[in-house]
Scaffold this motif. Structure first.
Motif, PDB file in Angstrom:
ATOM      1  N   PHE A  11       0.848  -1.186   0.000  1.00 29.16           N
ATOM      2  CA  PHE A  11       0.000   0.000   0.000  1.00 29.16           C
ATOM      3  C   PHE A  11       0.886   1.239   0.000  1.00 29.16           C
ATOM      4  O   PHE A  11       1.723   1.406   0.880  1.00 29.16           O
ATOM      5  CB  PHE A  11      -0.911  -0.004   1.233  1.00 29.16           C
ATOM      6  N   GLN A  12       0.678   2.105  -0.987  1.00 26.66           N
ATOM      7  CA  GLN A  12       1.446   3.343  -1.096  1.00 26.66           C
ATOM      8  C   GLN A  12       0.520   4.497  -0.730  1.00 26.66           C
ATOM      9  O   GLN A  12      -0.393   4.850  -1.485  1.00 26.66           O
ATOM     10  CB  GLN A  12       1.997   3.510  -2.512  1.00 26.66           C
ATOM     11  N   VAL A  13       0.731   5.081   0.441  1.00 31.34           N
ATOM     12  CA  VAL A  13      -0.186   6.081   0.979  1.00 31.34           C
ATOM     13  C   VAL A  13       0.584   7.163   1.730  1.00 31.34           C
ATOM     14  O   VAL A  13       1.776   7.023   2.010  1.00 31.34           O
ATOM     15  CB  VAL A  13      -1.213   5.437   1.946  1.00 31.34           C
ATOM     16  N   ALA A 175      -5.017   7.238   1.401  1.00 33.49           N
ATOM     17  CA  ALA A 175      -5.108   6.749   2.775  1.00 33.49           C
ATOM     18  C   ALA A 175      -5.490   5.275   2.764  1.00 33.49           C
ATOM     19  O   ALA A 175      -6.072   4.770   1.801  1.00 33.49           O
ATOM     20  CB  ALA A 175      -6.144   7.550   3.561  1.00 33.49           C
ATOM     21  N   VAL A 176      -5.163   4.594   3.855  1.00 33.81           N
ATOM     22  CA  VAL A 176      -5.582   3.211   4.055  1.00 33.81           C
ATOM     23  C   VAL A 176      -6.209   3.110   5.440  1.00 33.81           C
ATOM     24  O   VAL A 176      -5.775   3.772   6.382  1.00 33.81           O
ATOM     25  CB  VAL A 176      -4.395   2.227   3.909  1.00 33.81           C
ATOM     26  N   MET A 177      -7.256   2.295   5.548  1.00 33.73           N
ATOM     27  CA  MET A 177      -7.946   2.069   6.817  1.00 33.73           C
ATOM     28  C   MET A 177      -7.471   0.757   7.421  1.00 33.73           C
ATOM     29  O   MET A 177      -7.382  -0.262   6.721  1.00 33.73           O
ATOM     30  CB  MET A 177      -9.460   2.005   6.572  1.00 33.73           C
ATOM     31  N   ILE A 178      -7.181   0.777   8.724  1.00 34.91           N
ATOM     32  CA  ILE A 178      -6.809  -0.437   9.456  1.00 34.91           C
ATOM     33  C   ILE A 178      -7.903  -0.701  10.485  1.00 34.91           C
ATOM     34  O   ILE A 178      -8.125   0.121  11.380  1.00 34.91           O
ATOM     35  CB  ILE A 178      -5.460  -0.288  10.188  1.00 34.91           C
ATOM     36  N   GLY A 179      -8.605  -1.818  10.365  1.00 31.88           N
ATOM     37  CA  GLY A 179      -9.707  -2.098  11.275  1.00 31.88           C
ATOM     38  C   GLY A 179      -9.858  -3.579  11.550  1.00 31.88           C
ATOM     39  O   GLY A 179      -8.965  -4.380  11.255  1.00 31.88           O
ATOM     40  N   SER A 217      -2.399 -10.887  10.891  1.00 30.35           N
ATOM     41  CA  SER A 217      -2.588 -11.499  12.203  1.00 30.35           C
ATOM     42  C   SER A 217      -1.700 -10.868  13.264  1.00 30.35           C
ATOM     43  O   SER A 217      -1.715 -11.300  14.416  1.00 30.35           O
ATOM     44  CB  SER A 217      -2.302 -13.005  12.126  1.00 30.35           C
ATOM     45  N   ASP A 218      -0.941  -9.836  12.878  1.00 26.63           N
ATOM     46  CA  ASP A 218      -0.023  -9.182  13.812  1.00 26.63           C
ATOM     47  C   ASP A 218       0.187  -7.747  13.332  1.00 26.63           C
ATOM     48  O   ASP A 218       0.545  -7.528  12.164  1.00 26.63           O
ATOM     49  CB  ASP A 218       1.310  -9.940  13.834  1.00 26.63           C
ATOM     50  N   LEU A 219      -0.024  -6.780  14.207  1.00 29.53           N
ATOM     51  CA  LEU A 219       0.172  -5.380  13.830  1.00 29.53           C
ATOM     52  C   LEU A 219       1.592  -5.105  13.358  1.00 29.53           C
ATOM     53  O   LEU A 219       1.827  -4.192  12.557  1.00 29.53           O
ATOM     54  CB  LEU A 219      -0.159  -4.466  15.015  1.00 29.53           C
ATOM     55  N   ARG A 220       2.535  -5.894  13.834  1.00 27.79           N
ATOM     56  CA  ARG A 220       3.933  -5.659  13.487  1.00 27.79           C
ATOM     57  C   ARG A 220       4.244  -5.958  12.025  1.00 27.79           C
ATOM     58  O   ARG A 220       5.349  -5.667  11.553  1.00 27.79           O
ATOM     59  CB  ARG A 220       4.828  -6.466  14.427  1.00 27.79           C
ATOM     60  N   ALA A 221       3.259  -6.497  11.289  1.00 25.02           N
ATOM     61  CA  ALA A 221       3.427  -6.685   9.848  1.00 25.02           C
ATOM     62  C   ALA A 221       3.252  -5.380   9.076  1.00 25.02           C
ATOM     63  O   ALA A 221       3.723  -5.256   7.941  1.00 25.02           O
ATOM     64  CB  ALA A 221       2.429  -7.724   9.336  1.00 25.02           C
ATOM     65  N   LEU A 222       2.571  -4.393   9.672  1.00 24.75           N
ATOM     66  CA  LEU A 222       2.194  -3.187   8.931  1.00 24.75           C
ATOM     67  C   LEU A 222       3.368  -2.403   8.342  1.00 24.75           C
ATOM     68  O   LEU A 222       3.302  -1.987   7.175  1.00 24.75           O
ATOM     69  CB  LEU A 222       1.349  -2.266   9.820  1.00 24.75           C
ATOM     70  N   PRO A 223       4.441  -2.141   9.085  1.00 27.75           N
ATOM     71  CA  PRO A 223       5.522  -1.337   8.498  1.00 27.75           C
ATOM     72  C   PRO A 223       6.132  -1.942   7.240  1.00 27.75           C
ATOM     73  O   PRO A 223       6.677  -1.208   6.406  1.00 27.75           O
ATOM     74  CB  PRO A 223       6.550  -1.253   9.635  1.00 27.75           C
ATOM     75  N   GLY A 224       6.049  -3.237   7.080  1.00 30.93           N
ATOM     76  CA  GLY A 224       6.573  -3.876   5.886  1.00 30.93           C
ATOM     77  C   GLY A 224       5.607  -3.886   4.721  1.00 30.93           C
ATOM     78  O   GLY A 224       5.975  -4.272   3.607  1.00 30.93           O
ATOM     79  N   LEU A 225       4.378  -3.452   4.958  1.00 32.51           N
ATOM     80  CA  LEU A 225       3.341  -3.484   3.930  1.00 32.51           C
ATOM     81  C   LEU A 225       2.976  -2.106   3.395  1.00 32.51           C
ATOM     82  O   LEU A 225       2.436  -1.988   2.296  1.00 32.51           O
ATOM     83  CB  LEU A 225       2.068  -4.132   4.493  1.00 32.51           C
ATOM     84  N   ILE A 226       3.245  -1.062   4.180  1.00 26.46           N
ATOM     85  CA  ILE A 226       2.815   0.289   3.824  1.00 26.46           C
ATOM     86  C   ILE A 226       4.044   1.149   3.553  1.00 26.46           C
ATOM     87  O   ILE A 226       4.951   1.234   4.386  1.00 26.46           O
ATOM     88  CB  ILE A 226       1.975   0.908   4.959  1.00 26.46           C
ATOM     89  N   VAL A 227       4.068   1.777   2.377  1.00 25.33           N
ATOM     90  CA  VAL A 227       5.190   2.639   2.007  1.00 25.33           C
ATOM     91  C   VAL A 227       4.676   4.042   1.730  1.00 25.33           C
ATOM     92  O   VAL A 227       3.520   4.244   1.351  1.00 25.33           O
ATOM     93  CB  VAL A 227       5.947   2.088   0.781  1.00 25.33           C
ATOM     94  N   LYS A 228       5.549   5.007   1.920  1.00 27.07           N
ATOM     95  CA  LYS A 228       5.174   6.414   1.748  1.00 27.07           C
ATOM     96  C   LYS A 228       4.965   6.717   0.274  1.00 27.07           C
ATOM     97  O   LYS A 228       5.760   6.325  -0.583  1.00 27.07           O
ATOM     98  CB  LYS A 228       6.275   7.310   2.312  1.00 27.07           C
TER      99      LYS A 228
END
Length: 232
Positions: A11-13, A175-179, A217-228
């Protein structure tokens, strides 16, 4: 740390908007205690924590209504305002007695903010309770915009709740929504926004059925999935 891959895997946001209960914080134990406090005053049986988890997401009034339906129903002409007030007073006084951020929540929010993402919070929790919970867990400072379910004339899944948060964040990018629930997924889709759902939240339906772009399944995956997002 694992992810369940769906059609989209990156995700590029510029903006990241989070839900609160069931996404960043496991608040169900304190919500359950407040619910059972209300039920006891009405001579109703207590509800187990597992049942209350699946009721969270549409705000306090809806939560009380579901609790009453699960313990004998709502009598004709019953006024929910009094038990709702009792619920909120009990919950406010015990808002973080047992609630805890999910694993990695602080580190992930800190890292995303350091990377320059604008972080927002879009929750159906009443505004003052959302702020109180964030303050109690030292999480408020991560967010540029925080909008509770009673701060506007509309709340999730209405898209204007999510749109308001997106528009109040700095930057002109996506933007991306995390829910964690159908409420978040519907709001994001109606706002034409990508949505990542967590598998450990409070959804009564299987999250795989909610049409997310990605399930983690883990919030700690997010930084590796979302790029500026790169603006030229």
């Amino acid at each position: 740390m694992s992810t369940v891959f769906m059609p989209k895997t990156s995700f590029q946001v510029d903006k990241i908007i989070f839900d609160l209960d069931g996404t960043l914080v496991d608040s169900a134990p304190d919500l359950c205690a407040a619910m059972n406090h209300v039920l006891a005053t009405l001579d109703r049986p207590s509800l187990p924590l597992a049942d209350v988890r699946s009721m969270v997401g549409l705000g306090a009034r809806a939560l009380i209504g579901q609790g009453l339906k699960a313990t004998g129903g709502i009598p004709d002409g019953f006024m929910i305002d009094q038990p709702l007030d009792l619920f909120i007073r009990h919950y406010r006084a015990n808002i973080a007695r047992h609630s805890q951020p999910y694993a990695g929540a602080h580190d992930v929010l800190r890292l995303l903010k350091e990377r320059g993402f604008a972080l927002g919070l879009c929750t159906n929790k009443p505004q003052d309770l959302a702020l109180s919970l964030l303050d109690a867990l030292s999480m408020r400072s991560y967010f540029t915009s925080i909008t509770g379910g009673d701060a506007l004339p509309f709340a999730k899944p209405h898209p204007m709740h999510l749109d308001h948060v997106r528009q109040s964040l700095p930057g002109r990018g996506a933007a991306v929504m995390i829910g964690d629930s159908i409420t978040d997924a519907k709001a994001a889709r109606a706002s034409q926004m990508d949505v990542i759902l967590v598998s450990f939240g409070y959804s009564p339906e299987p999250v795989e059925s909610l049409g997310a772009d990605l399930i983690i399944s883990d919030l700690r995956a997010l930084p590796g999935l979302i790029v500026k997002e790169n603006h030229r």
